[in-house]
Write a protein that holds these residues in place. Sequence first.
Motif, PDB file in Angstrom:
ATOM      1  N   PRO B 127      21.122  27.156 -26.444  1.00 30.90           N
ATOM      2  CA  PRO B 127      20.500  26.097 -25.622  1.00 30.90           C
ATOM      3  C   PRO B 127      21.590  25.353 -24.840  1.00 30.90           C
ATOM      4  N   ALA B 128      21.391  25.238 -23.517  1.00 32.19           N
ATOM      5  CA  ALA B 128      22.460  24.708 -22.658  1.00 32.19           C
ATOM      6  C   ALA B 128      22.850  23.279 -23.009  1.00 32.19           C
ATOM      7  N   ARG B 129      21.869  22.497 -23.446  1.00 33.61           N
ATOM      8  CA  ARG B 129      22.164  21.087 -23.699  1.00 33.61           C
ATOM      9  C   ARG B 129      22.870  20.871 -25.025  1.00 33.61           C
ATOM     10  N   MET B 130      23.077  21.951 -25.770  1.00 31.76           N
ATOM     11  CA  MET B 130      23.860  21.814 -27.004  1.00 31.76           C
ATOM     12  C   MET B 130      25.344  22.088 -26.763  1.00 31.76           C
ATOM     13  N   LEU B 131      25.700  22.447 -25.539  1.00 33.69           N
ATOM     14  CA  LEU B 131      27.109  22.683 -25.234  1.00 33.69           C
ATOM     15  C   LEU B 131      27.870  21.357 -25.213  1.00 33.69           C
ATOM     16  N   SER B 132      29.187  21.452 -25.336  1.00 31.96           N
ATOM     17  CA  SER B 132      29.998  20.231 -25.231  1.00 31.96           C
ATOM     18  C   SER B 132      29.989  19.758 -23.779  1.00 31.96           C
ATOM     19  N   GLY B 133      30.488  18.545 -23.548  1.00 33.07           N
ATOM     20  CA  GLY B 133      30.507  17.988 -22.189  1.00 33.07           C
ATOM     21  C   GLY B 133      31.262  18.892 -21.222  1.00 33.07           C
ATOM     22  N   GLY B 134      32.412  19.401 -21.668  1.00 33.98           N
ATOM     23  CA  GLY B 134      33.228  20.273 -20.816  1.00 33.98           C
ATOM     24  C   GLY B 134      32.508  21.569 -20.508  1.00 33.98           C
ATOM     25  N   GLU B 135      31.864  22.129 -21.537  1.00 34.04           N
ATOM     26  CA  GLU B 135      31.132  23.387 -21.336  1.00 34.04           C
ATOM     27  C   GLU B 135      29.949  23.180 -20.394  1.00 34.04           C
ATOM     28  N   GLN B 136      29.270  22.046 -20.567  1.00 34.66           N
ATOM     29  CA  GLN B 136      28.122  21.760 -19.694  1.00 34.66           C
ATOM     30  C   GLN B 136      28.572  21.650 -18.237  1.00 34.66           C
ATOM     31  N   GLN B 137      29.724  21.002 -18.037  1.00 32.84           N
ATOM     32  CA  GLN B 137      30.183  20.843 -16.655  1.00 32.84           C
ATOM     33  C   GLN B 137      30.625  22.186 -16.069  1.00 32.84           C
ATOM     34  N   ARG B 138      31.206  23.052 -16.931  1.00 34.32           N
ATOM     35  CA  ARG B 138      31.599  24.386 -16.446  1.00 34.32           C
ATOM     36  C   ARG B 138      30.349  25.190 -16.053  1.00 34.32           C
ATOM     37  N   LEU B 139      29.306  25.045 -16.860  1.00 29.37           N
ATOM     38  CA  LEU B 139      28.048  25.732 -16.534  1.00 29.37           C
ATOM     39  C   LEU B 139      27.471  25.188 -15.230  1.00 29.37           C
ATOM     40  N   SER B 140      27.569  23.877 -15.091  1.00 32.33           N
ATOM     41  CA  SER B 140      27.063  23.221 -13.893  1.00 32.33           C
ATOM     42  C   SER B 140      27.807  23.742 -12.650  1.00 32.33           C
ATOM     43  N   LEU B 141      29.111  23.939 -12.794  1.00 30.16           N
ATOM     44  CA  LEU B 141      29.911  24.458 -11.675  1.00 30.16           C
ATOM     45  C   LEU B 141      29.532  25.918 -11.386  1.00 30.16           C
ATOM     46  N   ALA B 142      29.394  26.698 -12.461  1.00 32.70           N
ATOM     47  CA  ALA B 142      29.005  28.108 -12.263  1.00 32.70           C
ATOM     48  C   ALA B 142      27.669  28.189 -11.535  1.00 32.70           C
ATOM     49  N   ARG B 143      26.746  27.306 -11.912  1.00 35.32           N
ATOM     50  CA  ARG B 143      25.419  27.266 -11.284  1.00 35.32           C
ATOM     51  C   ARG B 143      25.538  26.903  -9.800  1.00 35.32           C
ATOM     52  N   ALA B 144      26.407  25.935  -9.513  1.00 30.10           N
ATOM     53  CA  ALA B 144      26.577  25.498  -8.120  1.00 30.10           C
ATOM     54  C   ALA B 144      27.198  26.610  -7.266  1.00 30.10           C
ATOM     55  N   LEU B 145      28.050  27.420  -7.888  1.00 33.47           N
ATOM     56  CA  LEU B 145      28.763  28.440  -7.113  1.00 33.47           C
ATOM     57  C   LEU B 145      27.960  29.724  -6.910  1.00 33.47           C
ATOM     58  N   LEU B 146      26.845  29.859  -7.633  1.00 36.33           N
ATOM     59  CA  LEU B 146      26.059  31.094  -7.535  1.00 36.33           C
ATOM     60  C   LEU B 146      25.616  31.386  -6.109  1.00 36.33           C
ATOM     61  N   GLY B 147      25.296  30.326  -5.379  1.00 39.57           N
ATOM     62  CA  GLY B 147      24.783  30.505  -4.015  1.00 39.57           C
ATOM     63  C   GLY B 147      25.884  30.657  -2.986  1.00 39.57           C
ATOM     64  N   LYS B 148      27.127  30.819  -3.442  1.00 40.23           N
ATOM     65  CA  LYS B 148      28.292  30.939  -2.546  1.00 40.23           C
ATOM     66  C   LYS B 148      28.241  29.868  -1.452  1.00 40.23           C
ATOM     67  N   PRO B 149      28.339  28.606  -1.840  1.00 38.57           N
ATOM     68  CA  PRO B 149      28.209  27.535  -0.840  1.00 38.57           C
ATOM     69  C   PRO B 149      29.410  27.482   0.106  1.00 38.57           C
ATOM     70  N   ALA B 150      29.139  27.089   1.335  1.00 39.71           N
ATOM     71  CA  ALA B 150      30.231  26.882   2.288  1.00 39.71           C
ATOM     72  C   ALA B 150      30.903  25.543   2.019  1.00 39.71           C
ATOM     73  N   LEU B 151      30.131  24.626   1.435  1.00 42.96           N
ATOM     74  CA  LEU B 151      30.662  23.295   1.122  1.00 42.96           C
ATOM     75  C   LEU B 151      30.288  22.931  -0.305  1.00 42.96           C
ATOM     76  N   LEU B 152      31.306  22.625  -1.093  1.00 41.14           N
ATOM     77  CA  LEU B 152      31.074  22.236  -2.485  1.00 41.14           C
ATOM     78  C   LEU B 152      31.506  20.778  -2.655  1.00 41.14           C
ATOM     79  N   LEU B 153      30.571  19.954  -3.109  1.00 38.04           N
ATOM     80  CA  LEU B 153      30.847  18.531  -3.307  1.00 38.04           C
ATOM     81  C   LEU B 153      30.907  18.254  -4.804  1.00 38.04           C
ATOM     82  N   LEU B 154      31.930  17.545  -5.224  1.00 34.61           N
ATOM     83  CA  LEU B 154      32.046  17.215  -6.647  1.00 34.61           C
ATOM     84  C   LEU B 154      32.252  15.712  -6.796  1.00 34.61           C
TER      85      LEU B 154
END
Lengths: 231, 236
Positions: B127-154
């Motif tokens: 379950p994604a919400r059982m990951l640690s804070g760092g792992e959750q943010q890494r997943l969040s980044l992986a999710r954001a990058l899936l669409g190969k964005p031209a602009l990534l805002l953090l």
Amino acid sequence: MDALAEAFRLIITLDADLYEILWLSIRVSLVALAIAAVIGLPLGTYLAITHFPGRKLCILLLNALMGMPPVVVGLMVYLLLSRSGPLGWMGLLYTPTAMIIAQVVLITPIIAALSNQVIESLHQEYHDTFYSMGVTGRRAVAAYLVDARYALTTCILAGFGRAIAEVGAVIIVGGNIDHLTRVMTTAIALETSKGNLTLALALGAVLLTMSLLVNALVIGVREYAEKRQYA
Amino acid sequence: MPDSLLPIRISDLRLNKRDRAVLDGVDLTIQEPGITVIMGPNGAGKSLLLRCLHGLIQPDHGQITLGQLKVTDSRNQQAMVFQQPVLLRRTVLQNLAFAAPEMARTEPKRLMQALESVLLAHLADQPARMLSGGEQQRLSLARALLGKPALLLLDEATASLDPASVLLIESLLKTQIARGTKVILVSHDQGQARRLADEIVFISNGQVAEQSPADAFFAAPRTPVAKAYLAGEIPC
């Protein structure tokens, strides 16, 4: 004590009268629950994710209707279905269908109001992320319903708990007719008034057990969801 | 390589909240690829500027164009990672599948590759919400990058993460830059800004106080407010 022992004998020996009443109670409540869920869940979701003038008033009304006295609901449905009422031509008064209608009126606001709170909180939490991911419309609604599945299950179980234990409305519109509209709660009321505590106690024990089971299920679902961070 | 959304032009951007100008005429042009770090004191308007760029907030006044596009037209070429990752109440893999349903149907292996890139493949069925804070943010980044964005805002995406997660995310950002994604990052972390930034935009009181190449900014900030900020005299 003798009445209690006799009551358990009725349960264990699958007494026909008792199980007829039990089966009708479950059938009426489950059909009412299904209809109320089909109306209440989309209504609660719609009110959670849309903005229109009067939305807050609608939510206020829903919350107020949650606490509507069952006898008032019974009276309203009675007036609607009685021979001189607008739906009198359908001949539904004193039938299980009338009881289902009364229960639907009673539990739809409960399911709608509780699901509204659940979905609204999820909508606020997911809003920015869904915007960023370009998730809108039906896809967003489907995601809310899937992600709120455990919380919504407890909303539905709360509706069932209310329906199965309800007496005031169903006695007015059902009439407590033997072998036709007699359900657990109305039968308990009748048998107690007649002094026949055996059947009343047996039905009471079954009703109490069902209530405990529903509550245990609610707690179980909630704990499972919380354990997996799905709550 | 994603189509570029450069140059990003922001002109006279104004936003009021509770009768206070939180963005007070922001004029900014970002035209270089690489990483632009937005810095500034608390309440300066950094996150609001980022949210305006992403279209999450409508400014009261002003214009934003990304390349030739308006914000609304560039939405599917942008992705944003927030300070608090919001993950669906599903497994790690299902979170990615939700973000890219087409990919999940046709190329499910790519989802696993995305998880491998953020070192989460072994947790795919958790379950994604059982990951640690760092792992959750890494997943969040992986999710954001899936669409190969031209602009990534953090938006302070690495604040309060463990050092290993911060370094992994920084390394992923560098990889992403090499693939042609423009990164704009809000950060209070001067160390991170020194490690990553090609350009610094310093915001103060809802206005751009300074925009400089990172080396020049850290060597000799031009404005007193930036100088005071770097010296730790203004709270982050």
